[in-house]
Scaffold this active site. Structure first.
Site, PDB file in Angstrom:
ATOM      1  N   VAL A  92     -58.688 145.418 -24.718  1.00  0.00           N
ATOM      2  CA  VAL A  92     -57.544 144.524 -24.527  1.00  0.00           C
ATOM      3  C   VAL A  92     -56.612 144.796 -25.698  1.00  0.00           C
ATOM      4  O   VAL A  92     -57.007 144.670 -26.863  1.00  0.00           O
ATOM      5  CB  VAL A  92     -57.974 143.050 -24.493  1.00  0.00           C
ATOM      6  N   SER A  93     -55.390 145.188 -25.406  1.00  0.00           N
ATOM      7  CA  SER A  93     -54.461 145.624 -26.448  1.00  0.00           C
ATOM      8  C   SER A  93     -54.014 144.474 -27.339  1.00  0.00           C
ATOM      9  O   SER A  93     -54.172 143.292 -27.004  1.00  0.00           O
ATOM     10  CB  SER A  93     -53.229 146.284 -25.818  1.00  0.00           C
TER      11      SER A  93
END
Length: 391
Positions: A92-93
């Protein structure tokens, strides 16, 4: 107010205050919790490596990291890791990166959006909340990761069209799209991606040359020619994303370049350009990668000698070079062999970039036409010069 809602609101306030979160996205970020898409055990990229966090053992720290501005790894080594993690392969960025790419996407009411690289699903969830789930298609190659995302969507009663497939092919049944966004980096843009975007539509993606560095490109589809769809646009800022699986480069063995003992027929020269100042600088390596897209390097430390050797190769397996770095030296030994002079091409590029005032990521751009990529500086009519040795 629950702890999760409280920390989420604080994150949204910080993103909005920094300018990366535009007003139209605030409610989506408040409604779609990042922690809802994270597994009980994850690895947060904190700047000092990866911090493993187990929700059962450290629930407060787990929630704190979930709403910190860090990337969170949810899978290693394509899911084959057995305790010896080497490469992160799903994540998840960072919230700032997610918000800034969604800002670049510039969606409007009714826009249909394609996403490549679902991952755990937070980005697709945000898009579905903003645009309506019926206007969002998301594609994930890894079936296990896709199943995790699907479970996350069900838990939150979010229902974008989620497809298990190859994002490099887009998703033709849902085309054309008004907007497209890719959440893994590419070194060449698959033609299908721009081919499935409407004219004047936008594709946002992380572009990372083989040599190094990376930046987010915002490409606008300009039309169609006999050779395919055309698109052009600027880079909007630096980025560091995992490579699209299909574009991971498997380098040939060194013996394919250098049969026999080093240095073979290589010519010895010297350079005053510090090789580590090139490869360790994200922007410098990005500029070299744009100008010499078929160049890659390997680094070797020669025992306890204090010397580092940079090996440079071309993907056509025609040429190679080495540059020896010794701390405190004012010049560095170079060996070059083959039809091209790989280090000379690096020097030419750095010299040109320096003479231009060392412009940043946002001054460069990319044009796609007929499956070909052309990098430019300031405007599309100003392509990067070709270094010596290139046709």
């Amino acid at each position: 107010m629950t702890a999760a809602v409280d920390v989420r609101a604080r994150l949204v306030d910080r993103l909005e205050a920094s300018g990366v979160l535009t007003p139209g996205w605030r409610q989506a970020f408040l409604d779609v919790g990042r922690h809802e898409f994270l597994p009980d055990v994850f690895w947060a990229s904190t700047g000092d490596g990866y911090e493993r966090c187990d929700r059962a053992r450290s629930p407060e720290r787990w929630l704190e990291l979930a709403y910190s501005d860090v990337a969170i790894v949810t899978q290693w080594d394509d899911g084959t890791s057995s305790g010896q993690q080497r490469e992160p392969t799903s994540s998840v960025s960072m919230p700032t990166m997610v918000a800034s790419m969604l800002r670049d996407l510039d969606v409007h009411e009714g826009h249909k959006v394609w996403e490549g690289g679902t991952g755990p699903g937070w980005n697709a969830g945000l898009l579905a909340r903003r645009q309506g789930a019926h206007n969002v298609v998301t594609v994930e190659l890894d079936a296990v990761v896709a199943a995790q995302a699907a479970a996350n969507f069900r838990a939150l009663d979010i229902a974008p069209t989620a497809v298990v497939g190859d994002a490099a092919h887009g998703y033709l049944p849902g085309a054309p799209y008004d907007r497209g966004i890719l959440t893994c980096s590419v070194r060449h843009v698959p033609p299908a991606l721009i081919g499935q975007i409407r004219r004047h539509g936008v594709l946002v993606l992380p572009f990372a040359p083989l040599f190094g560095g990376g930046a987010v490109a915002r490409l606008t589809v300009t039309g169609t020619t006999v050779t395919g769809t055309t698109a052009t646009g600027p880079f909007t800022g630096s980025s560091a994303f995992m490579r699209m699986r299909q574009q991971r480069y498997q380098a040939p063995p060194v013996d394919d370049y250098l049969p026999g003992d080093w240095p073979g027929d290589a010519v010895r020269e010297y350079t005053t350009l510090n090789p580590l100042n090139v490869v360790d600088d994200w922007l410098a390596s990005f500029v070299v990668g744009l100008a010499v897209p078929d160049l890659y390097y390997r680094r070797s430390n020669n025992g306890g000698s204090g010397m580092t050797t940079l090996w440079l190769f071309d993907t056509g397996v025609t040429s190679w070079a080495t540059v020896d770095f010794v701390d405190g030296a004012s010049r560095f030994e170079v060996r070059q062999s083959g039809s091209r002079r790989m280090w000379s091409e690096v020097e030419d590029t750095v010299r040109w970039w320096t003479a231009a005032g060392r412009p940043g990521f946002e001054r460069f751009g990319l044009t796609l036409e007929g499956g070909e990529h052309r990098a430019w500086l300031h405007q599309p009519a100003n392509p990067l010069p070709s270094p010596r040795g290139q046709d």
